[in-house]
Scaffold this motif. Structure first.
Motif, PDB file in Angstrom:
ATOM      1  N   SER A 120      35.234   4.718  26.143  1.00  8.11           N
ATOM      2  CA  SER A 120      35.405   3.543  25.289  1.00  8.11           C
ATOM      3  C   SER A 120      35.643   3.941  23.835  1.00  8.11           C
ATOM      4  O   SER A 120      34.892   4.733  23.263  1.00  8.11           O
ATOM      5  CB  SER A 120      34.171   2.642  25.352  1.00  8.11           C
ATOM      6  N   THR A 121      36.683   3.351  23.259  1.00 12.00           N
ATOM      7  CA  THR A 121      36.974   3.547  21.837  1.00 12.00           C
ATOM      8  C   THR A 121      36.615   2.301  21.025  1.00 12.00           C
ATOM      9  O   THR A 121      36.949   2.207  19.847  1.00 12.00           O
ATOM     10  CB  THR A 121      38.462   3.894  21.625  1.00 12.00           C
ATOM     11  N   THR A 122      35.943   1.350  21.648  1.00 13.70           N
ATOM     12  CA  THR A 122      35.533   0.119  20.972  1.00 13.70           C
ATOM     13  C   THR A 122      34.251   0.370  20.184  1.00 13.70           C
ATOM     14  O   THR A 122      33.243   0.795  20.758  1.00 13.70           O
ATOM     15  CB  THR A 122      35.306  -1.011  21.992  1.00 13.70           C
ATOM     16  N   MET A 123      34.301   0.104  18.875  1.00 15.60           N
ATOM     17  CA  MET A 123      33.108   0.285  18.054  1.00 15.60           C
ATOM     18  C   MET A 123      31.999  -0.630  18.567  1.00 15.60           C
ATOM     19  O   MET A 123      32.230  -1.802  18.866  1.00 15.60           O
ATOM     20  CB  MET A 123      33.412  -0.039  16.588  1.00 15.60           C
ATOM     21  N   GLN A 124      30.791  -0.071  18.681  1.00 12.75           N
ATOM     22  CA  GLN A 124      29.646  -0.836  19.168  1.00 12.75           C
ATOM     23  C   GLN A 124      28.464  -0.624  18.238  1.00 12.75           C
ATOM     24  O   GLN A 124      28.320   0.442  17.638  1.00 12.75           O
ATOM     25  CB  GLN A 124      29.316  -0.439  20.604  1.00 12.75           C
TER      26      GLN A 124
ATOM     27  N   HIS B  38      24.680  14.037  16.962  1.00 14.12           N
ATOM     28  CA  HIS B  38      25.601  13.504  17.962  1.00 14.12           C
ATOM     29  C   HIS B  38      26.156  14.630  18.830  1.00 14.12           C
ATOM     30  O   HIS B  38      26.110  15.798  18.478  1.00 14.12           O
ATOM     31  CB  HIS B  38      26.745  12.742  17.291  1.00 14.12           C
ATOM     32  N   ALA B  39      26.704  14.223  19.974  1.00 16.78           N
ATOM     33  CA  ALA B  39      27.370  15.153  20.882  1.00 16.78           C
ATOM     34  C   ALA B  39      28.534  14.419  21.520  1.00 16.78           C
ATOM     35  O   ALA B  39      28.468  13.219  21.766  1.00 16.78           O
ATOM     36  CB  ALA B  39      26.407  15.644  21.958  1.00 16.78           C
ATOM     37  N   SER B  40      29.618  15.153  21.759  1.00 17.23           N
ATOM     38  CA  SER B  40      30.782  14.533  22.382  1.00 17.23           C
ATOM     39  C   SER B  40      31.648  15.603  23.027  1.00 17.23           C
ATOM     40  O   SER B  40      31.577  16.774  22.667  1.00 17.23           O
ATOM     41  CB  SER B  40      31.609  13.771  21.347  1.00 17.23           C
ATOM     42  N   ALA B  41      32.474  15.170  23.974  1.00 14.07           N
ATOM     43  CA  ALA B  41      33.473  16.072  24.533  1.00 14.07           C
ATOM     44  C   ALA B  41      34.451  16.423  23.422  1.00 14.07           C
ATOM     45  O   ALA B  41      34.699  15.621  22.518  1.00 14.07           O
ATOM     46  CB  ALA B  41      34.197  15.402  25.691  1.00 14.07           C
ATOM     47  N   THR B  42      34.996  17.612  23.472  1.00 12.75           N
ATOM     48  CA  THR B  42      35.928  18.067  22.437  1.00 12.75           C
ATOM     49  C   THR B  42      37.050  17.070  22.222  1.00 12.75           C
ATOM     50  O   THR B  42      37.445  16.783  21.092  1.00 12.75           O
ATOM     51  CB  THR B  42      36.500  19.448  22.816  1.00 12.75           C
ATOM     52  N   ALA B  43      37.573  16.507  23.273  1.00  6.04           N
ATOM     53  CA  ALA B  43      38.688  15.567  23.154  1.00  6.04           C
ATOM     54  C   ALA B  43      38.247  14.204  22.626  1.00  6.04           C
ATOM     55  O   ALA B  43      39.041  13.485  22.027  1.00  6.04           O
ATOM     56  CB  ALA B  43      39.362  15.393  24.506  1.00  6.04           C
ATOM     57  N   ALA B  44      36.997  13.831  22.824  1.00  3.90           N
ATOM     58  CA  ALA B  44      36.549  12.477  22.475  1.00  3.90           C
ATOM     59  C   ALA B  44      36.127  12.347  21.016  1.00  3.90           C
ATOM     60  O   ALA B  44      36.476  11.389  20.347  1.00  3.90           O
ATOM     61  CB  ALA B  44      35.399  12.065  23.383  1.00  3.90           C
ATOM     62  N   ASP B  45      35.348  13.297  20.511  1.00  2.00           N
ATOM     63  CA  ASP B  45      34.768  13.217  19.175  1.00  2.00           C
ATOM     64  C   ASP B  45      33.982  11.905  19.023  1.00  2.00           C
ATOM     65  O   ASP B  45      33.762  11.195  19.986  1.00  2.00           O
ATOM     66  CB  ASP B  45      35.825  13.360  18.082  1.00  2.00           C
ATOM     67  N   ILE B  46      33.539  11.613  17.798  1.00  2.00           N
ATOM     68  CA  ILE B  46      32.806  10.373  17.546  1.00  2.00           C
ATOM     69  C   ILE B  46      33.364   9.704  16.294  1.00  2.00           C
ATOM     70  O   ILE B  46      33.600  10.357  15.286  1.00  2.00           O
ATOM     71  CB  ILE B  46      31.277  10.611  17.423  1.00  2.00           C
TER      72      ILE B  46
ATOM     73  N   TRP C 288      29.394   2.934  16.211  1.00  2.00           N
ATOM     74  CA  TRP C 288      30.070   4.156  16.639  1.00  2.00           C
ATOM     75  C   TRP C 288      30.777   3.939  17.974  1.00  2.00           C
ATOM     76  O   TRP C 288      30.516   2.983  18.689  1.00  2.00           O
ATOM     77  CB  TRP C 288      29.089   5.318  16.711  1.00  2.00           C
ATOM     78  N   ALA C 289      31.676   4.882  18.274  1.00  2.00           N
ATOM     79  CA  ALA C 289      32.432   4.867  19.528  1.00  2.00           C
ATOM     80  C   ALA C 289      33.050   6.245  19.732  1.00  2.00           C
ATOM     81  O   ALA C 289      32.999   7.095  18.842  1.00  2.00           O
ATOM     82  CB  ALA C 289      33.539   3.818  19.468  1.00  2.00           C
ATOM     83  N   GLN C 290      33.647   6.447  20.888  1.00  2.00           N
ATOM     84  CA  GLN C 290      34.449   7.645  21.085  1.00  2.00           C
ATOM     85  C   GLN C 290      35.726   7.479  20.257  1.00  2.00           C
ATOM     86  O   GLN C 290      36.276   6.375  20.172  1.00  2.00           O
ATOM     87  CB  GLN C 290      34.810   7.825  22.560  1.00  2.00           C
ATOM     88  N   ASN C 291      36.189   8.558  19.665  1.00  2.00           N
ATOM     89  CA  ASN C 291      37.458   8.490  18.937  1.00  2.00           C
ATOM     90  C   ASN C 291      38.636   8.440  19.910  1.00  2.00           C
ATOM     91  O   ASN C 291      39.623   7.781  19.666  1.00  2.00           O
ATOM     92  CB  ASN C 291      37.608   9.678  17.993  1.00  2.00           C
TER      93      ASN C 291
END
Length: 171
Positions: free
Chosen positions: A37-41, A64-72, A147-150
């Motif tokens: 999801s890229t929708t800010m929540q 924070h933590a995220s997959a390399t492709a997702a970022d935050i 925040w959301a996934q980028n």
């Protein structure tokens, strides 16, 4: 007591003002995850109530933590009529690890409606520091961290336990 009502009223007003200037802190008590999801929540815990016609100094430690492709991607909502100038320092959105990262200082000020992206590896947490000045107008309300996934990714992006938001009234 009746001999000194003016003095007591002044002391009560001063005590109330000093109490209002103590930091208001919200701390993350559990890790929160978002996937695909890229929708800010709105964050479940990182928000504070603010008074009308006041000025606040805002500081935040984001773990924070995220997959390399997702970022935050991070941002804020503020009460109607408020202005919020903020910036952040953390790993750039091209960072693929949490170890020995040279932080990216984002010197460009942002306003409440703008967002910022941080990178970092998924296996261990990365930190970012956010700060700013919030000036409310005639409406009280809530300073809400969002925040959301980028980039949408099936691997969870997380805001982790231990993140905190501190708001201190200065005027």
């Amino acid at each position: 007591m009746a001999k000194y009502p003016t003095i007591l009223a002044g002391m009560t007003a001063t005590a109330a003002l000093l109490d209002a200037m103590l930091p208001n802190v919200a701390a993350k008590t559990a890790t929160e995850s978002v996937t695909s999801s890229t929708t800010m929540q709105d964050d479940d815990e990182l928000f504070v109530h603010v008074a009308a016609n006041a000025t606040y100094i805002v500081d935040m430690l984001l773990i924070h933590a995220s997959a390399t492709a997702a970022d935050i991607r991070v941002g804020w909502t503020v009460p109607a009529g408020a202005s919020f100038n903020w910036a952040g320092q953390g790993a750039t959105n091209t960072t693929s690890t949490s170890s020995f990262v040279v932080p990216d200082t984002n010197m460009a000020g942002r306003i409440a409606s703008e967002t910022l992206v941080f990178g970092g590896g998924a296996s261990s947490a990365t930190r970012a520091d956010l700060s700013g000045t919030l000036i409310t107008a005639g409406t009280a309300g809530t300073l809400q961290f969002q925040w959301a996934q980028n980039a949408s990714d099936a691997t969870a992006t997380q805001v982790r336990l231990g993140s905190w938001l501190s708001v201190r009234r200065v005027a």
